[in-house]
Design an enzyme around this catalytic site. Structure first.
Site, short mmCIF file in Angstrom:
data_model
loop_
_atom_site.label_atom_id
_atom_site.label_comp_id
_atom_site.label_asym_id
_atom_site.label_seq_id
_atom_site.Cartn_x
_atom_site.Cartn_y
_atom_site.Cartn_z
N HIS A 1 -4.98 -4.40 4.19
CA HIS A 1 -4.09 -5.36 4.84
C HIS A 1 -3.11 -4.65 5.76
CE1 HIS A 1 -1.59 -9.07 5.03
NE2 HIS A 1 -0.58 -8.22 5.06
N GLU A 2 -2.52 -3.56 5.27
CA GLU A 2 -1.56 -2.81 6.08
C GLU A 2 -2.24 -2.16 7.28
OE1 GLU A 2 1.60 -3.08 5.72
OE2 GLU A 2 1.36 -4.25 3.88
N GLU B 1 -0.32 -12.54 9.39
CA GLU B 1 -0.67 -12.28 8.00
C GLU B 1 -2.13 -12.66 7.72
OE1 GLU B 1 0.94 -10.49 6.19
OE2 GLU B 1 3.07 -10.92 6.08
N HIS C 1 -2.55 -4.63 10.00
CA HIS C 1 -1.34 -4.80 10.81
C HIS C 1 -1.24 -3.71 11.88
CE1 HIS C 1 0.54 -8.23 9.01
NE2 HIS C 1 0.69 -7.68 7.82
#
Length: 205
Positions: free
Chosen positions: A77-78, A136, A81
């Protein structure tokens, strides 16, 4: 990241946390052509964050409450980003805000050198960055793809999100301010359900 690593207890790679992280991500040296590096901060915060240069930092508190697949999903997930430039945009905005409040930034043709306190403020902004629902969801989608590519449980992202929400609802020492900001995002439960449905479709359930 140099400032953050110097001002946080970065675990030794031979420690229990360091060895566990190495086992999980030791084979990952770049993502889509961008070099990445990983580290663990020995703090109780249940959190993880990334910097635009490909640095990924995981807090020991998160590793304490999640299994390897869930931690990997959060890492994915990071990374999402970073790949989607969300982190770079957030840092750019933080720097602009810093420059506006710094008189030197207004009178110099070159970028004013950030003070130690300003670097600290930007580091806090990075670790606690809040993204839009669209950002997100896109990072969640990247995490799902990341899990599939690395033979990780496709339900890992959904489980990780649900665990964060449950931790917040339970309260206690591990519920840090940063984790509260993430866990109380109005769409956290919906994001977890969305990831579950995505996993269901992938596995044919």
């Amino acid at each position: 990241m140099v400032w953050m690593d110097a001002h946080n207890p970065l675990t030794d790679e031979n420690s229990e946390y360091g060895q566990r992280l190495q086992k999980m991500v030791g084979h990952i040296t770049e993502i889509e052509g961008m070099p990445v590096n990983f580290g663990v901060y020995e703090v109780i915060d249940v959190n993880a964050f990334a910097c635009g240069d490909g640095s990924i930092r995981i807090c020991a508190g998160l590793m304490d409450v999640m299994d390897d697949d869930e931690v990997m999903a959060v890492i994915g997930h990071e990374i999402g980003h970073v790949v989607n430039t969300d982190v770079k945009d957030a840092m750019k905005n933080a720097y602009i805000r810093s420059a506006i409040t710094n008189a030197a930034g207004a009178v110099s043709n070159t970028a004013a050198k950030l003070s130690d306190s300003e670097l600290g403020a930007m580091a806090e902004a990075l670790a606690g960055a809040q993204y839009s629902q669209k950002q997100e969801n896109a990072a969640d989608d990247y995490a799902f793809k990341f899990c599939i590519q690395n033979n990780i449980d496709p339900y890992a992202m959904s489980k990780a999100l649900n665990k964060l929400v449950e931790l917040y609802e339970a309260g206690g020492e591990s519920t840090s301010r940063i984790q509260q900001m993430f866990s109380t995002h109005p769409d956290s439960a919906k994001r977890a359900q969305r990831m579950k449905e995505k996993a269901d479709k992938h596995t044919g359930n």
